[in-house]
Design a protein around this motif. Sequence first.
Motif, PDB file in Angstrom:
ATOM      1  N   VAL A  65       0.791  -1.300   0.052  1.00 44.26           N
ATOM      2  CA  VAL A  65      -0.055   0.063   0.012  1.00 44.26           C
ATOM      3  C   VAL A  65       0.951   1.374  -0.026  1.00 44.26           C
ATOM      4  O   VAL A  65       0.690   2.273  -0.727  1.00 44.26           O
ATOM      5  N   GLY A  66       1.961   1.213   0.676  1.00 45.14           N
ATOM      6  CA  GLY A  66       2.947   2.352   0.752  1.00 45.14           C
ATOM      7  C   GLY A  66       3.374   2.772  -0.475  1.00 45.14           C
ATOM      8  O   GLY A  66       3.417   3.850  -1.043  1.00 45.14           O
ATOM      9  N   LYS A  67       3.921   1.804  -1.476  1.00 48.53           N
ATOM     10  CA  LYS A  67       4.494   2.104  -2.760  1.00 48.53           C
ATOM     11  C   LYS A  67       3.393   2.349  -3.769  1.00 48.53           C
ATOM     12  O   LYS A  67       3.344   3.274  -4.671  1.00 48.53           O
ATOM     13  N   ARG A  68       1.917   1.687  -3.447  1.00 46.36           N
ATOM     14  CA  ARG A  68       0.999   2.358  -4.475  1.00 46.36           C
ATOM     15  C   ARG A  68       0.308   3.857  -4.101  1.00 46.36           C
ATOM     16  O   ARG A  68       0.067   4.218  -5.065  1.00 46.36           O
ATOM     17  N   SER A  69       0.623   4.271  -2.763  1.00 46.75           N
ATOM     18  CA  SER A  69       0.382   5.437  -2.417  1.00 46.75           C
ATOM     19  C   SER A  69       1.464   6.082  -3.213  1.00 46.75           C
ATOM     20  O   SER A  69       1.054   7.392  -3.684  1.00 46.75           O
ATOM     21  N   ALA A  70       2.723   5.963  -3.529  1.00 47.17           N
ATOM     22  CA  ALA A  70       3.455   6.666  -4.423  1.00 47.17           C
ATOM     23  C   ALA A  70       3.081   6.977  -5.426  1.00 47.17           C
ATOM     24  O   ALA A  70       3.446   8.093  -6.342  1.00 47.17           O
ATOM     25  N   MET A  71       2.560   5.780  -6.348  1.00 50.49           N
ATOM     26  CA  MET A  71       1.946   5.755  -7.506  1.00 50.49           C
ATOM     27  C   MET A  71       0.852   6.875  -7.733  1.00 50.49           C
ATOM     28  O   MET A  71       0.908   7.621  -8.750  1.00 50.49           O
ATOM     29  N   ILE A  72      -0.008   7.017  -6.970  1.00 48.74           N
ATOM     30  CA  ILE A  72      -1.398   7.553  -6.722  1.00 48.74           C
ATOM     31  C   ILE A  72      -0.844   9.258  -6.537  1.00 48.74           C
ATOM     32  O   ILE A  72      -1.709  10.090  -7.015  1.00 48.74           O
ATOM     33  N   ALA A  73      -0.132   9.538  -5.484  1.00 48.36           N
ATOM     34  CA  ALA A  73       0.082  10.931  -4.950  1.00 48.36           C
ATOM     35  C   ALA A  73       0.148  11.957  -5.838  1.00 48.36           C
ATOM     36  O   ALA A  73      -0.526  12.910  -5.939  1.00 48.36           O
ATOM     37  N   PRO A  74       1.187  11.897  -6.897  1.00 45.05           N
ATOM     38  CA  PRO A  74       1.192  12.959  -8.042  1.00 45.05           C
ATOM     39  C   PRO A  74       0.024  13.211  -8.838  1.00 45.05           C
ATOM     40  O   PRO A  74      -0.127  14.461  -9.204  1.00 45.05           O
ATOM     41  N   ALA A 118      -5.110   4.341  -2.296  1.00 47.19           N
ATOM     42  CA  ALA A 118      -4.398   3.267  -2.086  1.00 47.19           C
ATOM     43  C   ALA A 118      -5.044   2.059  -1.525  1.00 47.19           C
ATOM     44  O   ALA A 118      -4.699   0.799  -1.917  1.00 47.19           O
ATOM     45  N   SER A 119      -5.640   2.217  -0.366  1.00 47.84           N
ATOM     46  CA  SER A 119      -6.197   1.158   0.531  1.00 47.84           C
ATOM     47  C   SER A 119      -7.504   0.574  -0.484  1.00 47.84           C
ATOM     48  O   SER A 119      -7.686  -0.619  -0.359  1.00 47.84           O
ATOM     49  N   THR A 120      -8.198   1.449  -0.885  1.00 47.77           N
ATOM     50  CA  THR A 120      -9.395   1.005  -1.807  1.00 47.77           C
ATOM     51  C   THR A 120      -8.879   0.100  -2.967  1.00 47.77           C
ATOM     52  O   THR A 120      -9.739  -0.767  -3.156  1.00 47.77           O
ATOM     53  N   PHE A 121      -8.060   0.780  -3.738  1.00 45.80           N
ATOM     54  CA  PHE A 121      -7.787   0.303  -5.104  1.00 45.80           C
ATOM     55  C   PHE A 121      -6.693  -0.760  -4.801  1.00 45.80           C
ATOM     56  O   PHE A 121      -5.639  -0.526  -5.610  1.00 45.80           O
ATOM     57  N   ASP A 213      -2.926   6.801   8.418  1.00 49.41           N
ATOM     58  CA  ASP A 213      -2.333   5.789   9.011  1.00 49.41           C
ATOM     59  C   ASP A 213      -2.780   4.478   8.932  1.00 49.41           C
ATOM     60  O   ASP A 213      -2.258   3.308   8.672  1.00 49.41           O
ATOM     61  N   ASP A 214      -4.112   4.490   9.357  1.00 47.40           N
ATOM     62  CA  ASP A 214      -4.992   3.241   9.442  1.00 47.40           C
ATOM     63  C   ASP A 214      -5.282   2.687   8.066  1.00 47.40           C
ATOM     64  O   ASP A 214      -4.983   1.316   7.923  1.00 47.40           O
ATOM     65  N   PHE A 215      -5.230   3.684   7.105  1.00 48.11           N
ATOM     66  CA  PHE A 215      -5.421   2.985   5.646  1.00 48.11           C
ATOM     67  C   PHE A 215      -3.997   2.470   5.002  1.00 48.11           C
ATOM     68  O   PHE A 215      -4.118   1.305   4.330  1.00 48.11           O
ATOM     69  N   LEU A 216      -3.066   2.777   5.779  1.00 49.21           N
ATOM     70  CA  LEU A 216      -1.700   2.364   5.125  1.00 49.21           C
ATOM     71  C   LEU A 216      -1.421   1.108   6.089  1.00 49.21           C
ATOM     72  O   LEU A 216      -0.207   0.604   5.714  1.00 49.21           O
ATOM     73  N   THR A 217      -2.025   0.599   6.828  1.00 49.60           N
ATOM     74  CA  THR A 217      -1.788  -0.461   7.530  1.00 49.60           C
ATOM     75  C   THR A 217      -2.478  -1.695   6.797  1.00 49.60           C
ATOM     76  O   THR A 217      -3.830  -1.776   6.865  1.00 49.60           O
ATOM     77  N   GLU A 218      -2.013  -2.786   6.233  1.00 47.29           N
ATOM     78  CA  GLU A 218      -2.414  -3.842   5.685  1.00 47.29           C
ATOM     79  C   GLU A 218      -2.133  -5.053   6.557  1.00 47.29           C
ATOM     80  O   GLU A 218      -1.119  -5.062   7.317  1.00 47.29           O
TER      81      GLU A 218
END
Length: 218
Positions: A65-74, A118-121, A213-218
């Motif tokens: 999820v952390g790396k997916r966040s990096a994809m989505i953030a920009p 990132a958590s949803t997708f 933080d809760d979303f980023l915890t898998e």
Amino acid sequence: MKRCLMSSIGMMALLAGVLTATGLNPAQAADRARASAAAGAATPQAPIQALYKALDLSEHSSAGVGKRSAMIAPVVDRAFDMDAILKRSVGLHYDHLSPDERSSLIAAFKRFTVARYASTFKPGTAATFTVAQNSVEDGRTIVHTTIGNKNDPANAATPIDYVMVQGPDGWRIVDILLDGHISQVAAQRSDFKSIFSQSGASGLARTLTKKADDFLTE
């Protein structure tokens, strides 16, 4: 606050684009997302199309999820006018924040939004979407889309509309409408204003950070 945030999650859970599955690694996917974000928003549809492509990369990725966040953030950063959304959500007090308070609150809200996506997708999401033409309704530019699920084609796709505003950097999202009329900004306004009135901008930023933080915890 929990009810509102969960409602927002449910709204975002409908948002996805299933295009072509890719074999990109997280770094390549992030580069592609940045390229999409940097492409500009010459039309009202452009930010939404870029957002859907980023979500497609996320749901076809094997990354955490952390790396997916990096994809989505920009792309989230480019697509949404976070300042305008927060101003409408918090109310008049937002205009009186110091630059540091505003910057911290925007950063927390942005992180919350990215983490929620990132958590949803996550890998395996089977969403499908269409992006239609924009219309002008009550003076607002609205881009109409529909979101469906390829694993459940019997159910009709859900309308998800985006309220767009054009600024110096192109078109940006200032609200999302579920079923064509349920405003995400309106749904979160009561809870955001309540937290803000009790604990100020820092309290709202802490709440959003904790939820991220809760979303980023898998």
